[in-house]
Design a protein around this motif. Structure first.
Motif, PDB file in Angstrom:
ATOM      1  N   UNK A 242     -11.258  16.074  94.521  1.00 41.14           N
ATOM      2  CA  UNK A 242     -12.132  15.764  95.656  1.00 41.14           C
ATOM      3  C   UNK A 242     -12.719  14.367  95.520  1.00 41.14           C
ATOM      4  N   UNK A 243     -13.173  14.024  94.324  1.00 41.84           N
ATOM      5  CA  UNK A 243     -13.737  12.685  94.122  1.00 41.84           C
ATOM      6  C   UNK A 243     -12.687  11.610  94.369  1.00 41.84           C
ATOM      7  N   UNK A 244     -11.476  11.835  93.848  1.00 41.26           N
ATOM      8  CA  UNK A 244     -10.399  10.866  94.050  1.00 41.26           C
ATOM      9  C   UNK A 244     -10.041  10.719  95.535  1.00 41.26           C
ATOM     10  N   UNK A 245     -10.269  11.814  96.302  1.00 44.30           N
ATOM     11  CA  UNK A 245      -9.958  11.791  97.731  1.00 44.30           C
ATOM     12  C   UNK A 245     -11.096  11.231  98.573  1.00 44.30           C
ATOM     13  N   UNK A 246     -12.227  10.863  97.928  1.00 44.92           N
ATOM     14  CA  UNK A 246     -13.297  10.222  98.679  1.00 44.92           C
ATOM     15  C   UNK A 246     -14.644  10.898  98.639  1.00 44.92           C
ATOM     16  N   UNK A 247     -14.813  11.941  97.828  1.00 39.32           N
ATOM     17  CA  UNK A 247     -16.112  12.625  97.722  1.00 39.32           C
ATOM     18  C   UNK A 247     -17.013  11.847  96.771  1.00 39.32           C
ATOM     19  N   UNK A 248     -17.464  10.688  97.224  1.00 39.06           N
ATOM     20  CA  UNK A 248     -18.348   9.838  96.409  1.00 39.06           C
ATOM     21  C   UNK A 248     -19.782  10.003  96.890  1.00 39.06           C
ATOM     22  N   UNK A 249     -20.399  11.102  96.454  1.00 38.35           N
ATOM     23  CA  UNK A 249     -21.735  11.468  96.903  1.00 38.35           C
ATOM     24  C   UNK A 249     -22.672  11.586  95.705  1.00 38.35           C
ATOM     25  N   UNK A 250     -23.975  11.692  95.946  1.00 37.67           N
ATOM     26  CA  UNK A 250     -24.913  11.777  94.820  1.00 37.67           C
ATOM     27  C   UNK A 250     -24.607  12.899  93.817  1.00 37.67           C
ATOM     28  N   UNK A 251     -24.075  14.018  94.308  1.00 35.97           N
ATOM     29  CA  UNK A 251     -23.801  15.123  93.390  1.00 35.97           C
ATOM     30  C   UNK A 251     -22.465  14.995  92.655  1.00 35.97           C
ATOM     31  N   UNK A 252     -21.583  14.139  93.136  1.00 34.86           N
ATOM     32  CA  UNK A 252     -20.214  14.115  92.603  1.00 34.86           C
ATOM     33  C   UNK A 252     -20.169  13.880  91.103  1.00 34.86           C
ATOM     34  N   UNK A 253     -20.836  12.828  90.632  1.00 33.00           N
ATOM     35  CA  UNK A 253     -20.805  12.516  89.210  1.00 33.00           C
ATOM     36  C   UNK A 253     -21.503  13.582  88.388  1.00 33.00           C
ATOM     37  N   UNK A 254     -22.601  14.128  88.929  1.00 29.33           N
ATOM     38  CA  UNK A 254     -23.315  15.197  88.222  1.00 29.33           C
ATOM     39  C   UNK A 254     -22.424  16.411  88.024  1.00 29.33           C
TER      40      UNK A 254
END
Length: 283
Positions: A242-254
């Protein structure tokens, strides 16, 4: 439609009960799994193939349910070496949009058709045939696959062209990863405040905060038994996709940091809600 010969590749925790539902429905079914023992209980009523090539040759419509990009690419490398004219491939794996789109394009070049049709639901709905199926592909291909998909899921949602099924699956699993980490943290918090775990889960499940996702994990949290219906490692894979597909949100890294740390601590093979074990150790 019932005269089409079906093939199913990938008899893991999800694929096995899904293929069984097709077998129980009386369709002509061939199966293949790299670990042959998992196919043994299909021998009485279906054809157990010794290779991917044998299965493809023996099938008009082929389902795949595989673990990750690598497994899918390996299987389709064998598939694409065959004559595929007129065949339909329905991939129900959760993989990267890039891998799915490349395979779809390669299948179409071979004069065959491709649907990406990942599912929402774990082993229990897989066995019950009550999965939610998110499909991307041409309308005529969805129509062709529908009689078989209806034996696997309670809802089949056609979302558009190839890739839209995968897009929806990554989106829903992103949400579920948030939900399960939040549920685990909430239970640990209420434990710390002296609330009985059964009471807390009853309150959650009977209020607006409850859902099918919280209800299905309640027995695991109460019994503290985290046998996998959906492994934590698989969720970690899906969050990364999901992150690789563009889910770059505040929770993503957490989310990635927490699920990765739980994997590193040895909890990756447990059920995804087993993340509570890692969180308990660190707090």
């Amino acid at each position: 439609m019932n005269e089409e010969r079906l093939g199913f590749i990938g008899l893991g925790n999800m694929g096995h009960p899904m293929a069984k539902n097709l077998e129980k429905a009386g369709f002509q079914l061939s199966v293949y799994n790299r670990t042959a023992e998992k196919a043994e209980d299909f021998r009485e009523n279906s054809i157990v193939c010794n290779s991917v090539a044998d299965l493809v040759q023996n099938s008009d419509l082929v389902f795949t349910m595989l673990t990750n990009d690598e497994a899918l690419k390996e299987v389709f490398e064998e598939i694409l070496s065959q004559d595929l004219s007129g065949k339909l491939f329905v991939d129900m794996s959760t993989v990267s949009p890039e891998a799915s789109s490349k395979i779809a394009a390669a299948v179409i070049v071979k004069e065959a058709s491709f649907i990406d049709a990942p599912v929402a639901g774990s082993t229990k709905p897989a066995a019950e045939g009550t999965l939610i199926i998110m499909a991307g592909g041409e309308q005529q291909d969805i129509k062709r696959a529908l009689p078989y998909l209806e034996k696997l899921g309670k809802e089949i949602r056609h979302l558009g062209e190839n890739g839209k099924g995968i897009a929806a699956k990554l989106s829903v699993n992103y949400f579920i990863s948030c939900l399960y980490q939040g549920l685990a943290e909430t239970i640990l918090f209420s434990d710390k405040l002296g609330i009985d775990r059964r009471d807390m889960l009853d309150i959650i499940n009977e209020s607006a905060s409850g859902s099918g996702a919280t209800k299905v994990k309640t027995p695991l949290l109460i019994d503290e038994n985290y046998d996998p219906a959906f492994a934590l490692d698989l969720m970690l894979k899906d969050i990364r996709l999901a992150k690789d597909a563009g889910a770059n949100f505040p929770l993503s890294e957490t989310l990635i940091d927490t699920y990765q740390a739980a994997h590193d601590a040895g909890f990756g093979k447990d059920d995804v809600i087993g993340i509570i074990q890692y969180l308990k150790e660190t707090k």
